[in-house]
Design a protein around this motif. Structure first.
Motif: not given
Length: 418
Positions: A213-234
């Motif tokens: 997963v990649t984010v390309y800023p066009k204006k301003g500044s951003v940061v990316l976070y992710a989590s892999a969630v098992p089926r039972a949890e979601y």
């Protein structure tokens, strides 16, 4: 008859998301029943998920919250969409992300105008590039007295017009406070995020590969976070367990001007069958206008957007595949590849949808040492017979390195000949 993999009338072309049956097709029937077969091609253990619908030019395309729709248009042609909500208690954002050409966005929130146009609309966004319109609850109810937030059946009518010879795009509707948008694999998506209001996505994990997963800023500044969630949890949680600055499994690393997260297949295997990857994009600087960005999730073939560069990583003697639409009949197509580290990636291109290019089978190639630049024009000997057209084709592009490399793969830069 009911179709089967070996007995059918029409088949969706590889990497396409829409099957068009023109009225002059010899098998077209105006009043008839059409049967549709959906077959999974992936050999992964998890089930494939999809939406399917049919429509004709006489009807509005229904949009679902958080689901992107892919569309294409010729110059000055309109496509119309409708978004219906049971209640409008939060703001609604309509986002139009172009891959080629210059589509523009027109919106009506009045039932008396279900086909907004350049002459009749309530909202318009006609910038060059991505278009986004946010409609607040107060604005909606002020302009549509018949639809209070307690009455069902409220509708937003959307028109997309192509302001260039040809356009391809995705369109989606989201409500920032509640929506988790599904990213289409390999398809770039426009987004925005304020400091205290992140945007959230869910990523496909089907297939037997890592997820990037990649984010390309066009204006301003951003940061990316992710989590892999098992089926039972979601399933157990009413609200998706979204990653935050304080609680997440993966955070992004900076690569050139982009931020990338690599979620290895081993983590997805540990997460289990039907694992979901949730991604949140945060603005990094407070007290500034909302940051704008493009976000891309990829496990397979990547759909490039015209003139927008992407960053990718490839290992020795392996391939990465990309495709893009060519929006003009007689244009010069430019493809450039810039290594960002040690390594020597090469470009191989095939015209058409039938086969992917390789080092031994390609219509065009650029295989010099280090950086590559490839131009394809109507004057190329490949088109000399006059039977081939640049327009309307897909070109698959593969950098094939001789050693470990990080490469920037820009999309096509289509320019009409003067």
């Amino acid at each position: 008859h009911i179709p089967s993999p070996k007995n059918f009338t029409w088949k969706l072309p590889p990497q396409e998301t829409q099957l068009r049956i023109p009225f002059d097709d010899p098998n077209y029937r105006r009043q008839s029943v059409y049967y549709i077969l959906v077959q999974r091609t992936s050999e992964s253990a998890s089930a494939s998920t999809f939406t399917v619908k049919y429509y004709t030019g006489a009807f509005l395309h229904a949009l679902l919250e958080g689901q992107s729709e892919v569309g294409s248009l010729l110059e000055n042609k309109f496509a119309y969409y409708k978004y219906s909500v049971a209640n409008l208690i939060t703001s609604v954002t309509i986002t139009l992300t172009p891959f080629s050409g210059n589509p523009d966005l027109f919106i009506s929130i009045n039932d008396s105008n279900k086909t907004p146009s350049k002459q009749a609309y309530d909202y318009v966004s006609s910038t060059l590039g991505a278009d986004s319109i946010t409609i607040t609850t107060q604005e909606y109810h002020a302009k549509n007295k018949l639809c209070s937030k307690f009455i069902s059946g409220c509708s937003i009518y959307i028109g997309v017009v192509c302001s260039s010879p040809q356009c391809s795009y995705t369109i989606q509707v989201s409500r920032k406070e509640t929506t988790v948008t599904k990213l289409l694999d390999g398809v770039m998506q426009y987004g925005s995020a304020a400091f205290d209001s992140p945007t959230n996505f869910v990523v496909s994990t089907e297939g037997n590969s890592d997820v990037v997963v990649t984010v390309y800023p066009k204006k301003g500044s951003v940061v990316l976070y992710a989590s892999a969630v098992p089926r039972a949890e979601y399933i157990r949680n009413q609200n998706p367990p979204l990653p935050t600055k304080e609680k997440h499994q993966f955070d992004s690393t900076s690569l050139a001007n982009a931020h990338t997260i690599l979620i290895p297949k081993s983590s997805l295997d540990t997460c289990g069958v039907d694992c979901k990857v949730y991604v949140s994009v945060y603005q990094t600087v407070n007290n500034t206008p909302a940051s704008e960005y493009m976000i891309l999730s990829a496990t397979n073939v990547i759909h490039l957007a015209d003139t927008i560069p992407i960053i990718d990583i490839i290992t020795e003697q392996s391939y990465k595949y990309y495709f893009f639409d060519v929006p003009c009949t007689d244009c010069t197509l430019s493809i450039s590849l810039t290594p960002l580290s040690q390594g020597d990636p090469d470009i191989y291109v095939n015209k058409g949808r039938e086969r992917l290019p390789t080092t031994s089978s390609s219509n065009f190639k650029a295989s010099r040492y280090r950086g590559e630049f490839l131009q394809i024009s109507k004057s190329d000997p490949y088109f000399a017979a006059g039977k081939e057209s640049i327009q309307g084709c897909l070109l698959y592009t593969s950098p094939s390195p001789r050693d470990l490399s990080t490469s920037r793969m820009p999309s096509s830069a289509c320019k009409k000949k003067k």
